[in-house]
Design a protein around this motif. Structure first.
Motif, PDB file in Angstrom:
ATOM      1  N   ILE A  47     -28.540   5.753 -34.399  1.00 35.86           N
ATOM      2  CA  ILE A  47     -27.611   4.643 -34.271  1.00 35.86           C
ATOM      3  C   ILE A  47     -26.165   5.130 -34.369  1.00 35.86           C
ATOM      4  O   ILE A  47     -25.793   5.819 -35.314  1.00 35.86           O
ATOM      5  CB  ILE A  47     -27.894   3.578 -35.348  1.00 35.86           C
ATOM      6  N   GLY A  48     -25.354   4.734 -33.400  1.00 35.52           N
ATOM      7  CA  GLY A  48     -23.969   5.175 -33.372  1.00 35.52           C
ATOM      8  C   GLY A  48     -22.998   4.214 -34.026  1.00 35.52           C
ATOM      9  O   GLY A  48     -21.851   4.577 -34.294  1.00 35.52           O
ATOM     10  N   ASP A  49     -23.426   2.976 -34.260  1.00 37.29           N
ATOM     11  CA  ASP A  49     -22.545   1.971 -34.860  1.00 37.29           C
ATOM     12  C   ASP A  49     -23.341   1.234 -35.942  1.00 37.29           C
ATOM     13  O   ASP A  49     -23.981   0.220 -35.695  1.00 37.29           O
ATOM     14  CB  ASP A  49     -22.057   1.000 -33.782  1.00 37.29           C
ATOM     15  N   PHE A  50     -23.284   1.781 -37.159  1.00 37.40           N
ATOM     16  CA  PHE A  50     -24.088   1.267 -38.271  1.00 37.40           C
ATOM     17  C   PHE A  50     -23.737  -0.167 -38.632  1.00 37.40           C
ATOM     18  O   PHE A  50     -24.564  -0.902 -39.150  1.00 37.40           O
ATOM     19  CB  PHE A  50     -23.863   2.159 -39.495  1.00 37.40           C
ATOM     20  N   HIS A  51     -22.510  -0.575 -38.374  1.00 40.08           N
ATOM     21  CA  HIS A  51     -22.028  -1.825 -38.951  1.00 40.08           C
ATOM     22  C   HIS A  51     -21.755  -2.900 -37.918  1.00 40.08           C
ATOM     23  O   HIS A  51     -21.025  -3.856 -38.209  1.00 40.08           O
ATOM     24  CB  HIS A  51     -20.774  -1.535 -39.782  1.00 40.08           C
ATOM     25  N   CYS A  52     -22.316  -2.760 -36.746  1.00 35.68           N
ATOM     26  CA  CYS A  52     -22.155  -3.804 -35.744  1.00 35.68           C
ATOM     27  C   CYS A  52     -22.827  -5.080 -36.243  1.00 35.68           C
ATOM     28  O   CYS A  52     -23.992  -5.073 -36.659  1.00 35.68           O
ATOM     29  CB  CYS A  52     -22.761  -3.373 -34.411  1.00 35.68           C
ATOM     30  N   GLY A  53     -22.094  -6.189 -36.191  1.00 36.80           N
ATOM     31  CA  GLY A  53     -22.633  -7.450 -36.703  1.00 36.80           C
ATOM     32  C   GLY A  53     -23.575  -8.139 -35.750  1.00 36.80           C
ATOM     33  O   GLY A  53     -24.287  -9.068 -36.150  1.00 36.80           O
ATOM     34  N   LEU A  54     -23.613  -7.692 -34.485  1.00 36.89           N
ATOM     35  CA  LEU A  54     -24.510  -8.304 -33.509  1.00 36.89           C
ATOM     36  C   LEU A  54     -25.731  -7.413 -33.352  1.00 36.89           C
ATOM     37  O   LEU A  54     -25.625  -6.265 -32.919  1.00 36.89           O
ATOM     38  CB  LEU A  54     -23.806  -8.476 -32.160  1.00 36.89           C
ATOM     39  N   ARG A  55     -26.886  -7.932 -33.716  1.00 37.00           N
ATOM     40  CA  ARG A  55     -28.128  -7.164 -33.639  1.00 37.00           C
ATOM     41  C   ARG A  55     -29.307  -8.112 -33.530  1.00 37.00           C
ATOM     42  O   ARG A  55     -29.256  -9.254 -33.986  1.00 37.00           O
ATOM     43  CB  ARG A  55     -28.274  -6.266 -34.875  1.00 37.00           C
ATOM     44  N   GLY A  56     -30.368  -7.632 -32.908  1.00 42.88           N
ATOM     45  CA  GLY A  56     -31.585  -8.427 -32.770  1.00 42.88           C
ATOM     46  C   GLY A  56     -32.762  -7.688 -33.377  1.00 42.88           C
ATOM     47  O   GLY A  56     -32.771  -6.457 -33.457  1.00 42.88           O
ATOM     48  N   PHE A  57     -33.766  -8.447 -33.793  1.00 46.33           N
ATOM     49  CA  PHE A  57     -34.912  -7.811 -34.438  1.00 46.33           C
ATOM     50  C   PHE A  57     -36.115  -8.749 -34.424  1.00 46.33           C
ATOM     51  O   PHE A  57     -35.996  -9.964 -34.239  1.00 46.33           O
ATOM     52  CB  PHE A  57     -34.587  -7.431 -35.887  1.00 46.33           C
ATOM     53  N   SER A  58     -37.261  -8.131 -34.625  1.00 46.53           N
ATOM     54  CA  SER A  58     -38.485  -8.897 -34.829  1.00 46.53           C
ATOM     55  C   SER A  58     -38.457  -9.478 -36.240  1.00 46.53           C
ATOM     56  O   SER A  58     -38.287  -8.735 -37.210  1.00 46.53           O
ATOM     57  CB  SER A  58     -39.703  -7.997 -34.644  1.00 46.53           C
ATOM     58  N   ARG A  59     -38.607 -10.766 -36.346  1.00 43.97           N
ATOM     59  CA  ARG A  59     -38.523 -11.405 -37.659  1.00 43.97           C
ATOM     60  C   ARG A  59     -39.569 -10.853 -38.617  1.00 43.97           C
ATOM     61  O   ARG A  59     -39.267 -10.542 -39.771  1.00 43.97           O
ATOM     62  CB  ARG A  59     -38.689 -12.920 -37.517  1.00 43.97           C
ATOM     63  N   VAL A  66     -36.245   1.568 -33.277  1.00 47.94           N
ATOM     64  CA  VAL A  66     -34.847   1.150 -33.369  1.00 47.94           C
ATOM     65  C   VAL A  66     -34.119   1.591 -32.099  1.00 47.94           C
ATOM     66  O   VAL A  66     -34.168   2.771 -31.733  1.00 47.94           O
ATOM     67  CB  VAL A  66     -34.163   1.756 -34.609  1.00 47.94           C
ATOM     68  N   ARG A  67     -33.460   0.647 -31.443  1.00 48.71           N
ATOM     69  CA  ARG A  67     -32.748   0.945 -30.206  1.00 48.71           C
ATOM     70  C   ARG A  67     -31.322   0.422 -30.297  1.00 48.71           C
ATOM     71  O   ARG A  67     -30.955  -0.270 -31.246  1.00 48.71           O
ATOM     72  CB  ARG A  67     -33.478   0.318 -29.009  1.00 48.71           C
ATOM     73  N   GLU A  68     -30.536   0.751 -29.271  1.00 44.11           N
ATOM     74  CA  GLU A  68     -29.130   0.394 -29.272  1.00 44.11           C
ATOM     75  C   GLU A  68     -28.702  -0.026 -27.868  1.00 44.11           C
ATOM     76  O   GLU A  68     -29.145   0.560 -26.878  1.00 44.11           O
ATOM     77  CB  GLU A  68     -28.296   1.590 -29.741  1.00 44.11           C
ATOM     78  N   VAL A  69     -27.848  -1.040 -27.798  1.00 44.11           N
ATOM     79  CA  VAL A  69     -27.313  -1.496 -26.514  1.00 44.11           C
ATOM     80  C   VAL A  69     -25.800  -1.648 -26.646  1.00 44.11           C
ATOM     81  O   VAL A  69     -25.288  -1.976 -27.722  1.00 44.11           O
ATOM     82  CB  VAL A  69     -27.943  -2.841 -26.073  1.00 44.11           C
ATOM     83  N   PRO A  70     -25.051  -1.404 -25.571  1.00 49.64           N
ATOM     84  CA  PRO A  70     -23.596  -1.578 -25.627  1.00 49.64           C
ATOM     85  C   PRO A  70     -23.228  -3.036 -25.879  1.00 49.64           C
ATOM     86  O   PRO A  70     -23.863  -3.957 -25.361  1.00 49.64           O
ATOM     87  CB  PRO A  70     -23.128  -1.124 -24.236  1.00 49.64           C
ATOM     88  N   THR A  71     -22.212  -3.240 -26.675  1.00 48.76           N
ATOM     89  CA  THR A  71     -21.773  -4.586 -27.041  1.00 48.76           C
ATOM     90  C   THR A  71     -20.248  -4.637 -27.030  1.00 48.76           C
ATOM     91  O   THR A  71     -19.593  -3.735 -27.546  1.00 48.76           O
ATOM     92  CB  THR A  71     -22.280  -4.961 -28.446  1.00 48.76           C
ATOM     93  N   LYS A  72     -19.706  -5.695 -26.471  1.00 46.85           N
ATOM     94  CA  LYS A  72     -18.260  -5.867 -26.452  1.00 46.85           C
ATOM     95  C   LYS A  72     -17.806  -6.623 -27.700  1.00 46.85           C
ATOM     96  O   LYS A  72     -18.455  -7.561 -28.133  1.00 46.85           O
ATOM     97  CB  LYS A  72     -17.828  -6.632 -25.203  1.00 46.85           C
ATOM     98  N   LEU A  73     -16.703  -6.177 -28.243  1.00 47.22           N
ATOM     99  CA  LEU A  73     -16.109  -6.845 -29.404  1.00 47.22           C
ATOM    100  C   LEU A  73     -14.768  -7.424 -28.995  1.00 47.22           C
ATOM    101  O   LEU A  73     -13.878  -6.706 -28.537  1.00 47.22           O
ATOM    102  CB  LEU A  73     -15.921  -5.868 -30.562  1.00 47.22           C
TER     103      LEU A  73
END
Length: 407
Positions: free
Chosen positions: A152-164, A194-201
């Motif tokens: 993971i390159g951005d540990f603190h990104c507030g936008l994330r999805g997961f299996s409940r 665990v995966r990662e996708v680009p996200t705009k802030l």
């Protein structure tokens, strides 16, 4: 859950009246345009600016979370969510909830946790303070990758999805901002997908300062990373100190050594002895910390570490400790004998201090190992044995009730 949906879009909320309606409208538009059966859930953490009423009027479900804190709000929201998948994000309009397709695609493809990466997706001017962008986030994310071997390159990104269900199995415990780090760390240690996708802030739409406090919350994240990695906090520094102490001590034990114009004598030998003592104690803390964290669910269990810890029985530790203490006592007796051979007169400090330092180092190290072994064994007491002990030892109130029954 009989009425389970596919997706819950979760937003923690504390006085977000300025931006909350916009975020909910974007989230609902995504659900409508994508045809996903879902809900927008607001985890309200004690708002006093009418955020709760705004959320309900905008068509969101609101759950009140009494315990204060970012992590507490999210944990309560995840518990209340009806979606198979959860996408969480801040309610300050810095994330675009109308564009969550990449998160949903990865979750449907089998990912347990999908992290947004703001550095890969783009950060709008003014959206992130330079201290966070160029120092805080890169440093903490680098430490996280180093400590826990996560991509993971951005540990603190507030936008994330997961299996409940997957996240609930992690038994997340923190209630503050470090909740974000705990989720990534535990998911990685549990070998989740665990995966990662680009996200705009984007720059948030609030007129007030953010809840985040740079140094306070940065320290809390760093403290969490260190406490969840006994290897980097205790083991590796302890091994380094022990190695330096043993090597330098072995070189200086026969006598002083001169390198160039510098002479290394008994004072350096004393420093080497202190390195050995501190190194052994640090390694002991690593064993105790790992055993405690693994046993009580702070860190997922590891077969490799469990086998190693099980091999470190109290009896084996005590045997090594006793041998060290006997060695130290023998060296101390030898030193006193050398002094007696000179009729307890003046001695050469450089020569006679070496056996004394060696003796005290062995005695102190053995005593430390003995105490650490007992402490580690106390942590390792099986839970059912503790419960039996609690049953066998009645509380003061129980004793009073029994006395009253007898009278």
């Amino acid at each position: 859950m009989a009425d389970q949906l596919e997706l819950t879009i979760l937003m923690p909320c504390l006085n977000e009246a300025e931006t909350l309606a916009t975020c909910i409208a974007k989230a609902r538009s995504f659900l409508a345009s994508s045809g996903i059966a879902g809900e927008v859930l607001i985890a309200d953490n004690g708002s006093t600016d009418g955020s709760r009423e705004i959320a309900e009027a905008a068509g969101a479900i609101v759950v009140a979370i009494e315990q204060r804190g970012y992590g507490a709000a999210l944990a309560g929201g995840i518990e209340a969510a009806r979606g198979r998948y959860v996408i969480m994000g801040d309610a300050d309009d810095s994330y675009d909830f109308s564009r969550l397709d990449a998160f949903v695609a990865q979750l449907r493809a089998g990912a347990d946790l999908v992290m947004g990466n703001r550095f890969a997706g783009g950060i709008a001017p003014g959206a992130m303070p330079w201290l966070h962008r160029f120092v805080g986030n890169p440093v903490l994310s680098s430490l996280g990758r180093l400590f826990f071997r996560t991509p993971i390159g951005d540990f603190h990104c507030g936008l994330r999805g997961f299996s409940r269900d997957a996240i609930l199995r992690l038994n997340l415990r923190t209630t503050g901002m470090e909740f974000a780090s705990e989720m990534v760390v535990k998911a990685t240690l549990s070998q989740f997908d665990v995966r990662e996708v680009p996200t705009k802030l984007a720059k948030d739409g609030r007129s007030r300062p953010p809840h985040l406090r740079s140094f306070r919350d940065g320290w809390r994240h760093l403290r969490f990373l260190l406490l969840f990695s006994p290897r980097w906090l205790f083991l590796y520094p302890g091994i380094a100190l022990l190695w330096v102490g043993l090597v330098v001590g072995a070189i200086l034990l026969p006598g002083p050594v001169r390198l160039g114009g510098v002479s290394f004598d008994v004072h350096t030998f004393l420093v080497a002895a202190l390195c050995v003592i501190v190194g052994l104690q640090s390694i002991s803390f690593a064993v105790i910390g790992r055993r405690f964290a693994s046993r009580y669910g702070f860190i997922p269990r590891s077969d490799t570490y469990d086998r190693l810890l099980e091999a470190l029985t109290l009896e084996r530790i005590l045997l090594v400790a006793i041998l060290l203490m006997l060695t130290g006592f023998a060296a101390l007796v030898w030193g006193v004998g050398e002094w007696a051979a000179r009729d307890f007169g003046a001695l050469n400090a450089s020569r006679t201090m070496r056996p004394v330092i060696l003796a005290m180092t062995a005695l102190v190290s053995g005593f430390q190992m003995m105490m650490s072994g007992f402490m580690s064994s106390m942590i390792n007491i099986p839970i059912y044995e503790r419960r039996l002990a609690e049953v066998a030892t009645p509380s003061a109130s129980q004793q009073r009730h029994r006395e009253m029954d007898r009278t």
